[in-house]
Design a protein around this motif. Structure first.
Motif: not given
Length: 292
Positions: A141, A168, A172
């Motif tokens: 992503s 990612d 996060e």
């Protein structure tokens, strides 16, 4: 006659210089840079990602282009919206990076950003489940930071259960009591996710962050794309290298793949930089050792 000999010598020297100059220009081309950064060109001599599937969660892919054969199982998670047709194709750009790194891998393109609603996280989570169900060994992503919600955690649980690694573009975050985003700190991020970054260059200075697991080199992918530099590039590069590793040794666990990626990295001015060649060589060595 004497001057003619001198002329021949000078001509030969100039010819060699021109030839070397041409080689240098070729070496400095954008596509070659992509493959030489992180020693990807040398890793490709050992593996090209054969018999491996990965996924790219993004938005807008070109399913009609020259390289469309790289795609399988395309899907849009955004209700009523096509996976392609509208430019710019950021997802296509990411998929092409994977394809450059692992030219024989099959890519599952998953659209997870709605054109009418930029809240993409719920679509991305659905995309993780979809990619795992389709047999991807890794999924990337590059669309921005994700909140570490219970829904995301469950999706990562499912990915792990199915042998898929989530890569990612940022660590996060959680929402603090003050309503502001707080990014996870070193040791507090989900260690099943590979968090990526790009190395600092003069035009785009940055500093190494301890909550990022691996860094890649920034580069321009192709003149067809308006901006070839950025953090977006890092996850598809790492996913491509995972494909090279899994092609050599499919039985490796997620934990072993992550360890290979991180422990074979090179240190550069405080950045933990991906070393594709050493990562692939270690996977090959582990397979040979297992067979003995």
């Amino acid at each position: 006659m004497k001057y003619f000999k001198y002329f021949i010598i000078i001509f030969i020297i100039l010819s060699l210089s021109y030839s070397r100059g041409s080689d240098n220009k070729k070496t400095e081309s954008k596509e070659t840079d992509l493959l030489t950064f992180s020693k990807i060109d040398r890793a490709l001599k050992l593996s090209e990602g054969e018999n491996v599937k990965v996924a790219v969660i993004d938005w807008q892919f070109d399913l009609t282009g020259k390289q469309r054969g790289k795609y399988i199982h395309p899907v849009s998670m955004a209700p009523g919206e096509d996976i392609g047709k509208l430019k710019p194709w950021h997802g296509e750009w990411m998929a092409e990076i994977v394809h450059k790194v692992a030219p024989k891998v099959k890519i599952i393109p998953i659209k997870a950003k709605s054109l009418s609603n930029r809240e993409y996280e719920k679509y991305l989570i659905k995309g993780i489940y979809y990619a795992a169900d389709k047999g991807a060994v890794a999924v990337s992503s590059s669309m921005g930071p994700l909140e570490y919600s219970e829904e995301l955690k469950k999706a990562i649980d499912y990915a792990e259960l199915n042998g898929m690694i989530f890569v990612d573009v940022h660590p996060e975050y959680t929402i603090g009591k003050d309503g502001k985003k707080k990014f996870c700190k070193e040791g507090k991020c989900d260690n099943r996710i590979i968090h990526t970054g790009v190395v600092s260059v003069p035009e785009h200075p940055t500093t190494p962050k301890l909550n990022r697991d691996i860094y890649t080199w920034p580069y321009d992918l192709d003149k067809n794309y308006e901006d070839g530099w950025g953090y977006s590039n890092a996850p598809p590069i790492v996913v491509g290298v995972i494909a090279l590793i899994k092609s050599i040794y499919p039985e490796l666990s997620n934990a072993e793949v992550r360890r290979i990626i991180i422990e074979t990295a090179e240190e550069y001015n405080g950045f933990n930089v991906l070393n594709s060649l050493e990562a692939v060589k270690l996977a090959k060595k582990m397979k040979e050792k297992f067979r003995k």
